[in-house]
Design an enzyme around this catalytic site. Structure first.
Site, mmCIF file in Angstrom:
data_model
loop_
_atom_site.group_PDB
_atom_site.id
_atom_site.type_symbol
_atom_site.label_atom_id
_atom_site.label_comp_id
_atom_site.label_asym_id
_atom_site.label_seq_id
_atom_site.Cartn_x
_atom_site.Cartn_y
_atom_site.Cartn_z
ATOM 1 N N ASP A 118 0.862 -1.177 0.000
ATOM 2 C CA ASP A 118 0.000 0.000 0.000
ATOM 3 C C ASP A 118 0.901 1.230 0.000
ATOM 4 O O ASP A 118 2.027 1.168 -0.483
ATOM 5 C CB ASP A 118 -0.949 -0.031 1.209
ATOM 6 C CG ASP A 118 -2.271 0.681 0.928
ATOM 7 O OD1 ASP A 118 -2.240 1.903 0.699
ATOM 8 O OD2 ASP A 118 -3.329 0.034 0.934
ATOM 9 N N HIS A 128 2.289 1.918 -3.141
ATOM 10 C CA HIS A 128 1.363 2.839 -3.786
ATOM 11 C C HIS A 128 1.874 4.271 -3.767
ATOM 12 O O HIS A 128 1.103 5.208 -3.988
ATOM 13 C CB HIS A 128 -0.006 2.766 -3.116
ATOM 14 C CG HIS A 128 -0.726 1.476 -3.357
ATOM 15 N ND1 HIS A 128 -2.047 1.277 -3.002
ATOM 16 C CD2 HIS A 128 -0.317 0.308 -3.916
ATOM 17 C CE1 HIS A 128 -2.413 0.040 -3.333
ATOM 18 N NE2 HIS A 128 -1.370 -0.572 -3.879
#
Length: 456
Positions: free
Chosen positions: A250, A273
């Site tokens: 993430d 991310h």
């Protein structure tokens, strides 16, 4: 910055805008504020934190083994850790020692302060979480190692905090997943040298804290592990992260509501991310993030680069942010503001209120992108983004074609800006600037067709 260059550049703005006076003054003010934006580094000596063994006269060593910890990775050492903490916390100048060469199985625990002065938590071994949900303490379902109400504590060592998260990753539901290491409601905290890996959810959370310095910390999770943010900062001020390497599934770093004066230096990110402010504004909430600086970073093969993400319907603001000296390699969405972010199982409804985004600078950003839209400013129609500044941007794609997309975004660029971002100076909506090597063309698109926003 060269004032003569700025005068020449802003002189061109007169022709571009067709007005002088207040616009030029505003541009000078914006540049000045962003140039002078800096975060006081009380913990600038993080790289010089001495080992507790160097001149540790007067230190009281509290070894978890002395309280019955076995360290075989199978026996439950939770009670030994709790007893050792109670002793170390109440003893001035103590060192809570997790010795090297062993694996300590520890269940969810709150380690509470306040503690006596000069506490050092020295982690040289491995602390491992239970690897099956059925073995988790049902009374503490959302945390693992939670340290709270501390002041002036140093966490350091060459050890590993291993969250054993693989069984939890297999479940798509976010409930009953624990963050690995949490520093909560604390001040003047330093963290150096630790490795945090395989968390069920977020790896390292800094919450409701002030003056926290983190250096040489490594976070490691598989790229497909869900919701495993590397370092998550919430409701905290005066936080410095430096020389950290983060590989996760993430956001490498996420900064959310009520956080200010956050500085990041020499950050490696990938997979992951990207580096994010947000998400903010979920469920019509208020989100405020101010004074954020990222200086020197390398992002490799991340699904986003430098991202600001907000839900429709929120309120508050993101203001005073400077991203600079960032190199990217095969990054999707290198520069992105997404005010239509939605990470829900059903589509988010269109709403008119939004978190206001302004005074955002991107400077010295270069590298390669996987996305045709190297820069994307998808801002609210009713609460537009303003004062976006681009300087020395050079983002390429292997086929040579890159674009900038703008919706309700206003700002300006100076120096080299590739792809061109002329759409920032337009007050129209749903524009793309296509920059293909030496020529650029402007294409107007239907805004309703362009703004389809889901988790990136």
């Amino acid at each position: 910055m060269d004032k003569l260059f700025l005068v020449s550049f802003l002189g061109l703005l007169i022709a571009a805008y067709g007005v002088a006076g207040s616009i030029i003054d505003d541009d000078f003010n914006i540049l000045g504020e962003l140039e002078n934006l800096d975060i006081a580094e009380e913990d600038a000596d993080l790289s010089e934190i001495p080992s507790w063994t160097s001149g540790h006269g007067g230190k009281v060593v509290v070894n978890v083994d002395s309280f019955g910890a076995v360290g075989d990775g199978v026996s439950d050492d939770t009670q030994a850790f709790r007893k050792a903490w109670d002793t170390a916390c109440s003893t001035p100048k103590s060192v809570l020692l997790v010795p090297p060469g062993r694996r300590y199985l520890v269940n969810a625990t709150r380690f509470k302060g306040p503690c006596a002065d000069s506490l050092v938590v020295q982690i040289d071994g491995t602390i491992v979480a239970p690897d099956k949900p059925k073995n988790w303490d049902p009374n503490l379902p959302r945390l693992w190692l939670d340290f709270s109400k501390l002041h002036g504590v140093l966490f350091q060592g060459s050890g590993v905090i291993d969250g054993s998260g693989s069984k939890w990753w297999a479940s798509s539901c976010k409930k009953n997943k624990s963050n690995a290491l949490t520093i909560d409601s604390s001040s003047s905290i330093k963290v150096k040298g630790l490795t945090i890996q395989n968390s069920q959810q977020m790896n390292f959370v800094i919450s409701k804290s002030e003056s926290v310095g983190v250096s040489e910390v490594r976070v490691s999770c598989p790229g497909d592990s869900p919701n495993t943010d590397g370092i998550h900062i919430t409701r905290s001020t005066n936080v410095v992260l430096q020389d950290c390497k983060i590989e996760t599934g993430d956001d490498c770093i996420s900064i959310v509501n009520a956080s200010s004066a956050i500085k990041m230096k020499r950050i490696y990110c990938g997979p992951g991310h990207g580096i994010s402010i947000g998400s903010l504004g979920k469920d019509n909430s208020t989100g405020i993030v101010t004074k954020v600086v990222l200086d020197t970073a390398f992002l490799r093969e991340t699904t986003n680069g430098l991202r600001i993400k907000t839900y429709q319907g929120g309120s508050g603001y993101v203001r005073g942010v400077r991203f600079e000296n960032v190199r990217m390699e095969d990054v999707a969405n290198p520069i992105i503001i997404d005010q239509f972010y939605c990470d829900l199982p059903t589509p988010c409804q269109n709403q008119t209120s939004a978190v206001k985004i302004s005074q955002i600078m991107y400077r010295n950003i270069s590298g390669t992108t996987k996305s045709k839209e190297a820069m994307k400013f998808a801002c609210s129609d009713t609460v537009p983004c303003s004062s976006i500044v681009l300087s020395n941007i050079n983002l390429e794609k292997k086929d040579g074609t890159v674009e900038t997309y703008c919706n309700s975004a206003q700002g300006f660029g100076y120096g080299v800006v590739h792809p061109s971002a002329d759409c920032l100076s337009s007050h129209d909506k749903g524009f793309i600037v296509v920059d293909q090597k030496q020529n650029a063309e402007l294409a107007e698109l239907n805004g309703d067709q362009r703004i389809l926003h889901t988790e990136l």
